[in-house]
Design an enzyme around this catalytic site. Structure first.
Site, mmCIF file in Angstrom:
data_model
loop_
_atom_site.group_PDB
_atom_site.id
_atom_site.type_symbol
_atom_site.label_atom_id
_atom_site.label_comp_id
_atom_site.label_asym_id
_atom_site.label_seq_id
_atom_site.Cartn_x
_atom_site.Cartn_y
_atom_site.Cartn_z
ATOM 1 N N ASN A 153 0.872 -1.180 0.000
ATOM 2 C CA ASN A 153 0.000 0.000 0.000
ATOM 3 C C ASN A 153 0.906 1.226 0.000
ATOM 4 O OD1 ASN A 153 -1.824 2.032 0.533
ATOM 5 N ND2 ASN A 153 -2.275 1.384 2.635
ATOM 6 N N TRP A 154 0.987 1.864 -1.163
ATOM 7 C CA TRP A 154 1.923 2.998 -1.286
ATOM 8 C C TRP A 154 1.401 4.287 -0.649
ATOM 9 C CZ3 TRP A 154 3.822 2.668 -7.106
ATOM 10 C CH2 TRP A 154 4.629 1.521 -7.238
ATOM 11 N N LYS A 155 0.126 4.317 -0.318
ATOM 12 C CA LYS A 155 -0.461 5.518 0.296
ATOM 13 C C LYS A 155 -0.184 6.751 -0.593
ATOM 14 C CE LYS A 155 0.016 3.227 4.712
ATOM 15 N NZ LYS A 155 0.202 3.314 6.140
ATOM 16 N N HIS A 206 -9.364 1.405 5.289
ATOM 17 C CA HIS A 206 -8.049 1.524 5.934
ATOM 18 C C HIS A 206 -8.182 2.481 7.122
ATOM 19 C CE1 HIS A 206 -3.879 2.609 6.621
ATOM 20 N NE2 HIS A 206 -3.568 1.481 6.001
ATOM 21 N N GLU A 257 -6.440 4.812 8.106
ATOM 22 C CA GLU A 257 -6.197 6.220 7.771
ATOM 23 C C GLU A 257 -7.447 6.848 7.167
ATOM 24 O OE1 GLU A 257 -2.544 5.625 5.613
ATOM 25 O OE2 GLU A 257 -1.547 5.147 7.499
ATOM 26 N N GLU A 296 -5.255 -4.683 10.959
ATOM 27 C CA GLU A 296 -4.204 -3.663 11.036
ATOM 28 C C GLU A 296 -4.435 -2.778 12.258
ATOM 29 O OE1 GLU A 296 -2.337 -2.917 6.921
ATOM 30 O OE2 GLU A 296 -3.914 -1.467 7.247
ATOM 31 N N GLY A 356 2.817 2.179 10.688
ATOM 32 C CA GLY A 356 3.859 3.199 10.523
ATOM 33 C C GLY A 356 4.602 3.543 11.802
ATOM 34 N N SER A 377 3.644 -2.144 10.369
ATOM 35 C CA SER A 377 5.089 -2.224 10.596
ATOM 36 C C SER A 377 5.689 -3.583 10.247
ATOM 37 C CB SER A 377 5.421 -1.838 12.045
ATOM 38 O OG SER A 377 5.021 -0.509 12.284
ATOM 39 N N GLY A 417 2.921 -1.121 4.208
ATOM 40 C CA GLY A 417 3.001 0.281 3.801
ATOM 41 C C GLY A 417 4.453 0.681 3.557
ATOM 42 N N GLY A 418 5.088 1.221 4.584
ATOM 43 C CA GLY A 418 6.441 1.772 4.474
ATOM 44 C C GLY A 418 7.440 0.852 3.777
#
Ligand code: PGA
Length: 256
Positions: free
Chosen positions: A9-11, A94, A96, A166, A172, A213, A234-235
């Site tokens: 997930n590149w956000k 998500h 976010e 999640e 993150g 993470s 993600g990251g």
């Protein structure tokens, strides 16, 4: 056995040029991997470039979000049929979206229904906040989120649905959830909730991912848990070398 999934997930990262440069390096690195479903979710503006660069590969493209209405006066939104031209999967709910953009369980449910109506596979995310975890509310929160997200859906098979646990505090933050506690939550809460709605065949076939993470060092500790079918990352998906290395670790684990 459920086919494992590793989803990136590149956000809000990577323009078209960066997307192309990433995929030109990433595709060759994972091209011989067939037994893992690899999903990449770029920003909407990069979906088309990703589609072009992934056309002759098995890599799946997902959208990070969509709106439930088909068209109309909804400035800034994107519909299921627009997404459908470019991808097969869509992340819905998500944390976010829920926490920064005030998406409610009802909105998540509308999006899930719309995605399913369009034969898109939703990757539905659930997670508790730190204070909820500390108050011992994790199971109650997750079971409520799962039930509400899937409410009013008549029947669905396990391969039409991907769920992701999640925890908000793990995203993150560098602090991932305990693999064994995650396994217990999926076994005792997530699969039984889905089984209660759609039967045990759906709940046993459906893939449930962990996200928060995940990196090259801890991915294997999640794979060893029988209920966890992969990861939403993600990251650590933003650098092609790191993401492809995670995928290779997963492949090695399942082939050993
Ligand atoms: P993270 O994000 O891997 O950077 O923690 C995961 C996610 O939000 O899907």
């Amino acid at each position: 056995m459920r086919t494992p999934i590793i989803a990136g997930n590149w956000k809000l990262n990577k323009n078209i040029e960066e997307t192309i440069s990433y995929l030109e390096n990433f595709n060759p690195a994972v091209k011989n991997i067939n037994d893992i479903e690899i999903i990449i979710c770029p920003p909407h503006t990069s979906l088309s470039a990703a589609r072009t660069h992934l056309d002759n590969t098995t890599i799946i493209i997902g959208s990070q979000n969509m709106y439930h209405e088909p068209k109309g006066n909804f400035t800034g939104e994107i519909s299921a049929s627009m997404i459908k031209e470019l991808c097969t999967h869509v992340i819905i709910g998500h944390s976010e979206r829920r926490n920064l953009f005030s998406e409610t369980d009802e909105m998540v449910n509308k999006k899930v229904k719309t995605a399913i109506d369009h034969d898109l596979i939703p990757i539905i995310c659930y997670g508790e906040k730190l204070e909820e975890k500390e108050a011992g509310l994790t199971a109650a929160i997750i079971s409520k989120q799962v039930r509400k997200s899937l409410s009013g859906i008549r029947a669905i098979s396990g391969n039409q649905l991907i769920l992701a646990y999640e925890p908000v505090w793990a995203i993150g933050s560098g602090q991932s959830a305990s693999p064994s506690e995650t396994n217990i939550l999926i076994r005792n809460v997530i699969r039984p909730t889905v089984s209660g709605l759609f039967g045990s065949s759906t709940s046993e076939k459906m893939r449930v991912l962990y996200g928060g993470s995940v990196n090259e060092k801890n991915i294997e500790s999640f794979l060893t848990e029988s209920e966890i079918d992969g990861a939403l990352i993600g990251g650590a998906s933003l650098k092609h070398a790191v993401f492809s290395n995670i995928i290779k670790i997963v492949e090695k684990y399942y082939n050993s």
